[in-house]
Scaffold this motif. Structure first.
Motif, short mmCIF file in Angstrom:
data_model
loop_
_atom_site.label_atom_id
_atom_site.label_comp_id
_atom_site.label_asym_id
_atom_site.label_seq_id
_atom_site.Cartn_x
_atom_site.Cartn_y
_atom_site.Cartn_z
N ALA A 371 -22.29 63.94 50.93
CA ALA A 371 -22.74 64.87 49.89
C ALA A 371 -21.57 65.37 49.06
O ALA A 371 -21.66 65.51 47.82
CB ALA A 371 -23.48 66.03 50.54
N LEU A 372 -20.44 65.65 49.72
CA LEU A 372 -19.26 66.12 48.99
C LEU A 372 -18.73 65.03 48.04
O LEU A 372 -18.37 65.32 46.89
CB LEU A 372 -18.18 66.51 49.99
CG LEU A 372 -16.87 67.04 49.40
CD1 LEU A 372 -17.10 68.32 48.59
CD2 LEU A 372 -15.84 67.30 50.51
N LEU A 373 -18.74 63.79 48.51
CA LEU A 373 -18.31 62.69 47.64
C LEU A 373 -19.26 62.52 46.45
O LEU A 373 -18.82 62.23 45.34
CB LEU A 373 -18.23 61.39 48.45
CG LEU A 373 -17.05 61.28 49.42
CD1 LEU A 373 -17.22 60.06 50.32
CD2 LEU A 373 -15.74 61.18 48.64
N GLN A 374 -20.55 62.70 46.69
CA GLN A 374 -21.52 62.60 45.60
C GLN A 374 -21.25 63.68 44.55
O GLN A 374 -21.27 63.42 43.34
CB GLN A 374 -22.94 62.74 46.13
CG GLN A 374 -24.03 62.58 45.06
CD GLN A 374 -24.07 61.17 44.49
OE1 GLN A 374 -24.41 60.23 45.19
NE2 GLN A 374 -23.69 61.01 43.22
N ALA A 375 -21.00 64.92 45.02
CA ALA A 375 -20.71 66.01 44.09
C ALA A 375 -19.43 65.74 43.30
O ALA A 375 -19.36 66.02 42.10
CB ALA A 375 -20.58 67.33 44.87
N ALA A 376 -18.42 65.15 43.96
CA ALA A 376 -17.17 64.83 43.26
C ALA A 376 -17.39 63.76 42.21
O ALA A 376 -16.87 63.85 41.08
CB ALA A 376 -16.13 64.37 44.27
N CYS A 377 -18.19 62.74 42.53
CA CYS A 377 -18.49 61.69 41.55
C CYS A 377 -19.27 62.26 40.37
O CYS A 377 -19.00 61.93 39.21
CB CYS A 377 -19.27 60.56 42.23
SG CYS A 377 -18.31 59.59 43.41
N ASP A 378 -20.23 63.13 40.66
CA ASP A 378 -21.02 63.74 39.57
C ASP A 378 -20.14 64.58 38.66
O ASP A 378 -20.33 64.60 37.44
CB ASP A 378 -22.15 64.60 40.16
CG ASP A 378 -23.23 63.77 40.86
OD1 ASP A 378 -23.26 62.53 40.62
OD2 ASP A 378 -24.00 64.34 41.63
#
Length: 391
Positions: A371-378
């Motif tokens: 989830a943290l990686l997804q937020a960083a990509c977004d």
């Protein structure tokens, strides 16, 4: 004449963020002890007094203390600048300092003008060559090409021209800061802490340039080396990289007899801590009782765990307090293929990041990490609509 040959002090340098000034001061104390105990007539320092052109104040203070203390001994001191030094800063006030028996030679214009000394057997001409940058000297010296061999060749032409004017029997000492090697033999070992001085990919100058000189005191390489009985590197007095773990650090004590023959003995410098490299899985390194002997060493550790351990440095320092360097070389289990997914192949940035974590650690990211990686990509997504509003 008894000569103490040292070089590459690199005052102000740290070792993997570990301050070295206290250990450098201990080396200065050691030099003064050797000068007094061995009745040294001449101390030569072949470049790289400082580690950088603008040295820290504490390093300048230590150099000043070293020169002042040496000036109060019976020995004369000749110092040349190295590629790490600022020739202008190191050479400031050199004409005044000459009167104290400390001879700083940092300018190319001084090449060919010796410091003249003598003993019961007659005169000794000491030619100190500062580090000579081929690109800077090609035009003023009208050199045929840009290389260390050519610029040192011109310097030695000037040295030999001076020696030809001296009385018969005058002995000669040359200081040079360069990468010198016998072209017929393997070159001396290079250390990770040495700055590359190659020009056009070539950095080596041949020992033949110094034919006819009684003793050549070299600096630049951090490992001691004997190129011939009369051509030597002293190496740095302290280790400045883990590639120097097996080096023996110190200075050459050289006796120059009446005929110019050389007898040399290596004088070991004080060792603040031993250097050692450990390799293995974290659990094994922490549990192995035979490794207790390295508890007080400066360590470089390479972990081979297939999955990168959490808090590895903290765990290592709990057992080995002086661990300074940590790297990872994970063993890849048989049958596990490395991922080489490329951007733009219909794969999202998030998936590429997840693949990277999986390959690096040997295990996938958990839910919160994904989830943290997804937020960083977004957060990094290029928003064209927002760009238009701002503009």
């Amino acid at each position: 004449m008894r000569i103490l040959h040292t070089s590459d002090w690199h005052l102000g340098r740290s070792f993997h963020r570990e301050g070295m000034l206290t250990h450098q001061a201990a080396f200065v104390d050691h030099v003064l002890e050797v000068v007094a105990g061995e009745q040294v007539d001449l101390v030569v320092v072949s470049g790289d007094i400082y580690d950088r052109a603008l040295p820290p104040v504490d390093a300048v203070r230590l150099a000043n203390e070293a020169f002042t203390r040496l000036s109060k001994t019976a020995a004369r001191v000749v110092i040349s600048s190295g590629n790490h030094d600022s020739a202008q800063r190191l050479g400031f006030g050199s004409e005044l300092i000459d009167a104290a028996g400390i001879h700083l030679r940092t300018r190319a214009s001084q090449v060919g003008t010796p410091v003249l000394l003598g003993d019961a057997h007659g005169p000794v001409a000491v030619h100190a060559l500062p580090y000579l940058e081929p690109d800077l000297l090609r035009e003023p010296w009208e050199l045929s090409s840009r290389s260390h061999e050519v610029v040192l060749g011109e310097a030695m032409r000037r040295v030999n021209a001076d020696l030809a004017t001296r009385s018969p029997g005058t002995r000669s000492v040359v200081l040079a800061h360069a990468f010198v090697a016998d072209v017929a033999a393997a070159p001396p070992e290079i250390s990770d802490s040495e700055r590359d001085i190659s020009v056009g990919g070539v950095s080596i100058a041949p020992t033949s340039l110094f034919d006819g000189i009684d003793y050549v005191a070299l600096g630049h390489l951090h490992g001691r080396a004997t190129l011939s009985d009369r051509i030597r590197y002293s190496g740095s007095p302290l280790a400045y990289s883990f590639s120097e773990a097996r080096h023996r650090k110190g200075s050459w004590l050289v006796d120059l007899d009446a005929a110019g023959a050389v007898r040399a003995e290596f004088i070991d410098a004080p060792v603040p801590r031993r250097l050692h490299q450990l390799t293995g899985e974290l659990a094994q390194l922490l549990a192995d009782p035979t490794l207790d002997v390295h508890r007080d060493d400066w360590l470089a550790v390479t972990l081979t765990d297939p999955v990168r351990p959490h808090g590895a440095m903290e765990q290592l320092r709990a057992r080995f307090p002086h661990t300074l360097q940590l790297s990872f070389a994970p063993s890849v289990p048989a049958g596990r293929e490395r991922l080489h997914r490329q951007p733009g192949a219909g794969v999202s940035d998030h998936q590429i990041a997840l693949d990277f974590i999986s390959e690096l650690r040997g295990a996938p990211a958990d839910g919160p990490e994904a989830a943290l990686l997804q937020a960083a990509c977004d957060a990094c997504t290029h928003d064209r609509d927002l760009d238009r509003e701002v503009s």
